[in-house]
Design a protein around this motif. Structure first.
Motif, short mmCIF file in Angstrom:
data_model
loop_
_atom_site.label_atom_id
_atom_site.label_comp_id
_atom_site.label_asym_id
_atom_site.label_seq_id
_atom_site.Cartn_x
_atom_site.Cartn_y
_atom_site.Cartn_z
N GLU A 153 0.84 -1.19 0.00
CA GLU A 153 0.00 0.00 0.00
C GLU A 153 0.88 1.25 0.00
OE1 GLU A 153 -3.24 2.15 2.89
OE2 GLU A 153 -3.34 -0.04 2.64
N SER A 154 0.64 2.11 -0.98
CA SER A 154 1.43 3.33 -1.12
C SER A 154 1.01 4.35 -0.07
CB SER A 154 1.26 3.92 -2.52
OG SER A 154 1.84 5.20 -2.60
N GLU A 155 2.00 4.98 0.60
CA GLU A 155 1.71 6.04 1.57
C GLU A 155 1.24 7.31 0.88
OE1 GLU A 155 5.30 6.51 3.71
OE2 GLU A 155 5.08 4.66 4.90
N LEU A 156 1.60 7.43 -0.42
CA LEU A 156 1.23 8.64 -1.15
C LEU A 156 -0.18 8.56 -1.70
CD1 LEU A 156 4.58 9.21 -3.10
CD2 LEU A 156 3.81 10.38 -1.03
N THR A 157 -0.54 7.40 -2.31
CA THR A 157 -1.83 7.29 -2.98
C THR A 157 -2.84 6.48 -2.19
OG1 THR A 157 -1.14 5.31 -4.17
CG2 THR A 157 -0.68 7.42 -5.23
N ARG A 158 -2.37 5.81 -1.11
CA ARG A 158 -3.24 4.95 -0.30
C ARG A 158 -3.89 3.83 -1.13
NH1 ARG A 158 -1.13 5.63 4.48
NH2 ARG A 158 -1.01 7.85 5.07
N GLU A 159 -3.19 3.39 -2.16
CA GLU A 159 -3.66 2.28 -2.99
C GLU A 159 -2.54 1.25 -3.10
OE1 GLU A 159 -4.71 3.97 -6.71
OE2 GLU A 159 -6.62 4.78 -6.00
N LYS A 160 -2.97 0.02 -3.41
CA LYS A 160 -1.97 -1.03 -3.58
C LYS A 160 -1.21 -0.81 -4.90
CE LYS A 160 -3.70 -4.88 -0.84
NZ LYS A 160 -4.06 -6.31 -0.83
N ILE A 161 0.09 -0.84 -4.77
CA ILE A 161 0.93 -0.65 -5.96
C ILE A 161 2.04 -1.69 -5.95
CG2 ILE A 161 0.48 1.85 -6.04
CD1 ILE A 161 3.33 2.22 -4.90
N PHE A 162 2.78 -1.73 -7.02
CA PHE A 162 4.00 -2.50 -7.11
C PHE A 162 5.02 -1.64 -7.83
CE2 PHE A 162 1.34 -3.32 -10.67
CZ PHE A 162 2.18 -3.27 -11.77
N VAL A 163 6.30 -1.94 -7.67
CA VAL A 163 7.37 -1.07 -8.17
C VAL A 163 8.29 -1.87 -9.09
CG1 VAL A 163 9.34 0.37 -7.55
CG2 VAL A 163 7.29 0.37 -6.11
N TYR A 164 8.58 -1.25 -10.29
CA TYR A 164 9.62 -1.76 -11.18
C TYR A 164 10.91 -1.03 -10.86
CZ TYR A 164 5.65 -3.14 -14.16
OH TYR A 164 4.49 -3.66 -14.68
N GLY A 165 12.03 -1.69 -10.97
CA GLY A 165 13.30 -1.02 -10.80
C GLY A 165 14.38 -1.64 -11.65
N ILE A 166 15.17 -0.77 -12.34
CA ILE A 166 16.29 -1.28 -13.15
C ILE A 166 17.51 -0.42 -12.88
CG2 ILE A 166 14.78 -2.15 -14.96
CD1 ILE A 166 15.65 0.21 -16.66
#
Length: 763
Positions: A153-166
């Motif tokens: 859960e994102s603290e910014l949007t209060r929605e469940k998210i996932f993160v890509y990183g490269i």
């Protein structure tokens, strides 16, 4: 009939009916079970296919997002744009265009830039200011990993998210981390469609603990549950099996019950972060099956009732007539053995499965006279004796039959045709030795046999009728030997006889339909290297498209006299072609046409030739008539007189195949010919065998012909060396495959006068 006997028979019939009913009931249950299993298997296959499709779509989406980040990483690697003032704006625009919730760039051990969808870009952001889940992605990418986070859960949007990183690299070193986050709705959009299993299924996403990450809007279980194991849907045993499969990342088919109905489900690993696809078939597993089973039950009930009626009515009649019908269908009434139908059935079962089956046909020489001399009764006894003796000599897997009259068939085992034939000879000799038509031994019974070997049978194991026909063909060949003998079928001989039969039965119609075609083989002038003439050769093109060559029909035509008609037909073809060339303005070349012995001495031969050249208005000198030197051996004076008549008209005369048979140098002095064609055998002996004596003879023949004013043509020129040799010897023309094989008139015209002239000549 006594009452107890009637009751016994009724009980017997009732027992049969009961057994039949039980068998049908068992069959019905088996069919129903088969249908249920088949439907389960079909549903499992459909769920597997649907799950694979949605997995593919998820992987494509994730791959696409990673590709966007990879492209930006490459851009950063080969530029210093992250140092520019407008890099924050570029990052913000990229986030907007790709629908990411956030995008951020964190240089190694430095502050970063964060672009949040719908908010101003934040600069100088410390990694430690981000959520722990984001920090983990950044640190891992600084270590060179490509990362896809778990859902949080994102603290910014209060929605469940996932993160890509490269990782971002320069000169082979990681210099920063490029990350992007996206909402859970991207998966929900993919998984919330109503087309799963044609609208009869839905898909969830869970983790290895069975916890729902994404729930389909069309879920069967409406209760708000956190994991698939909550509630009494799985039995304890099934729940343990599913948990073990999830832990091992294995695909598993299962089922669960909800509100009294059973549903099928498939759990398949996604291959990302230990996620699983849970596909559920929303149609009740039993709804359609019950209807099918009911239909089967009603059908079988009706069938059982009908069967009881038929069995009760027809039992006695069937049992009474069965043996009689079998005997009529499969038994020879005279010998008591198999008839031809039974033999064919056994052969159909045996020949395709075995490679050692030899089919044999046997017959008695002049059996009709045995019938006539000794009477029908003794002749029948002879046939029974033959069948008895033949059956007695057969091995366990061999069998025989009487077809009709005195013809028998048998199957003998063995792969060596010679050994089988020898054994068959011994069987026949034993039959004939013990066969006494009357009480004395003054009449010797003789038999003949045709055999189709095991090799021939194995070549076409399904062609039973063909095998019988070929055995009869061999039998017919054996008949002509007039003694007890075995004739083994010869495929090549049979093929030749088939062709001979076709030739003799179709030759007149073929001539009428103009199926005989003229092919031309050029004669090349050895002095100039140019076309000096051509030989007209016949080819037969039947309506079936299979070409027949001269050696397949010319010998038969010479034997039956049809060559007379064919030779005149070929003269007609040659004149027609010469006329076509002349009408198109083409300067023709002489055409040589073979003439047979029968035609050459026909009384009206010369008038017929004159009629043909007058019909086409062709000068006779364009036609060269080729004869064989054998004509001179019978009556040279009469032959010379006929030659002189033809030459006065203008025809040229050529002696063909000189040296192939009865060659004599004296022949050259006796016949007034214009051309001498040396047989290719002369040339082959000189070239291939290096025969000096043959070269001397060939050279002398050429020189003598030149002195007599006779033109010399050499056949069989196949190489440049052949051509150089005959030119050295002083020959005038060469003919052979070195220049050209025989070709049709259109191709000949196009080759030597051009394609346009060829088309005009054709018209």
């Amino acid at each position: 009939m006594e009452e107890n006997q009637i009751q016994a028979r009724l009980r017997h019939v009732a027992g049969i009916i009961l057994i039949a009913v039980l068998l049908l009931l068992a069959v019905g249950i088996g069919v129903a079970a088969f249908l249920v299993n088949s439907m389960v298997e079909v549903t499992n296959s459909q769920m597997r296919a649907e799950t694979e499709e949605y997995k593919s779509r998820l992987n494509k989406q994730i791959s696409s997002d990673f590709q966007i980040l990879t492209t930006m990483s490459s851009f950063l690697e080969f530029s210093d744009v992250e140092q520019a003032d407008n890099f924050a704006r570029i990052l913000d625009e990229s986030s907007l265009r790709n629908d990411f919730v956030t995008m951020a760039y964190f240089p190694v051990d430095n502050t970063g830039i964060v672009a949040i969808l719908g908010d101003p870009v934040r600069t100088s952001v410390q990694v430690t200011d981000m959520q722990p889940e984001v920090q983990d992605v950044v640190y891992r990418t600084w270590n060179g990993e490509t990362v896809l986070s778990y859902l949080f859960e994102s603290e910014l949007t209060r929605e469940k998210i996932f993160v890509y990183g490269i990782p971002v690299e320069k000169n082979g070193q990681v210099v920063g981390s490029l990350i992007a986050s996206d909402q859970l709705e991207i998966f929900s959009d993919i998984l919330s469609g109503d087309t799963v299993l044609g609208g009869n299924g839905h898909i969830h996403m869970i983790n290895t603990e069975g916890r729902f990450l994404i729930r389909s809007q069309n879920a069967i279980v409406q209760e708000d549950i956190e994991t698939i194991f909550e509630g009494p849907y799985f039995s304890d045993e099934e729940a343990e099996r599913v948990q073990a499969a999830l832990a091992a990342q294995e695909t598993i088919y299962t089922s669960f019950r909800y509100k009294g109905h059973s549903y099928q489900a498939l759990l398949q690993p996604v291959g990302i972060n230990n996620w699983y696809m849970l596909c559920v078939n929303s149609m009740q597993e039993s709804s359609g099956i019950y209807r099918i089973v009911m239909v089967i039950a009603v059908t079988f009930a009706g069938a059982l009732l009908l069967m009881v009626i038929l069995l009760t009515y027809g039992y006695r009649l069937t049992r009474h007539s069965n043996q009689e019908l079998h005997a009529m269908a499969f038994q020879d009434p005279l010998t008591g053995g198999d008839n031809l139908r039974s033999f064919m059935l056994r052969l159909t079962e045996t020949m395709p499965q075995s490679g050692d089956v030899n089919v044999v046909a046997l017959n008695v020489h002049q059996f009709k006279f045995i019938n006539e001399i000794f009477g029908r009764e003794r002749a029948d006894r002879l046939l029974c004796h033959i069948h008895q003796q033949l059956s007695g000599h057969l091995l366990p897997e061999e069998f025989c039959c009487r077809d009709n009259a005195d013809r028998f068939f048998a199957v003998l085992r063995g792969t060596d045709a010679g050994q089988v034939a020898e054994r068959l000879n011994q069987i026949v000799e034993e039959i004939c030795r013990t066969a006494l038509v009357n009480h004395s031994s003054d009449y010797r019974v003789m038999m003949y046999c045709g055999m189709l070997s095991a090799a021939e049978c194995a070549a076409a194991p399904q062609d039973i009728n063909g095998a019988m026909t070929r055995a009869l063909f061999a039998l017919e060949r054996a008949k002509n030997a007039n003694l007890s003998t075995v004739w083994i079928y010869d495929a090549e001989l049979h093929k030749k006889e088939e062709i001979d039969n076709y030739v003799q039965s179709h030759m007149h119609q073929a001539l009428q339909d103009r199926e005989f075609c003229m092919y031309l083989q050029p004669k090349i002038d050895l002095r100039t290297g140019r076309l000096g003439g051509a030989e007209a050769l016949v080819r037969w093109l039947p309506g079936n498209g299979r070409m027949l060559y001269p050696d397949q029909f010319i010998p038969l035509f010479e034997a039956n006299g049809f060559s007379v008609s064919l030779d005149l037909y070929m003269v007609d073809c040659a004149c027609r072609q010469l006329r076509a060339w002349m009408d198109q303005g083409i300067e023709p070349v002489p055409l040589s046409v073979n003439q047979s012995k029968l035609l050459f001495f026909e009384a009206d031969y010369i008038p017929k030739l004159q009629q043909i050249i007058q019909q086409y208005n062709i000068p006779a000198h364009w036609i060269t008539l080729e004869i064989l030197e054998g004509l001179a051996l019978e009556n040279a004076e009469e032959l010379n007189a006929r030659i002189e008549q033809l030459r006065k008209i203008g025809f040229h005369i050529s002696m063909d195949d000189f040296g192939s048979g009865y060659s004599s140098l004296n022949t050259l002095s006796r016949l007034h010919i214009d051309e001498l064609k040396l047989d290719r055998g002369f040339l082959m002996e000189v070239v291939n065998q290096g025969n000096i004596r043959s070269r001397i003879i060939m050279e002398q023949v050429v020189q003598m012909a030149k002195r007599l004013g006779i033109c010399v043509v050499v056949e069989g020129v196949e190489t440049q060396e052949n051509e150089e040799l005959i030119r050295t010897l002083g020959c005038d023309f060469g003919q052979g495959y070195y220049y050209s094989k025989p070709i049709d008139t259109d191709a000949f015209t196009a080759r030597f006068w051009g394609a346009d002239q060829g088309k005009q000549a054709e018209k």
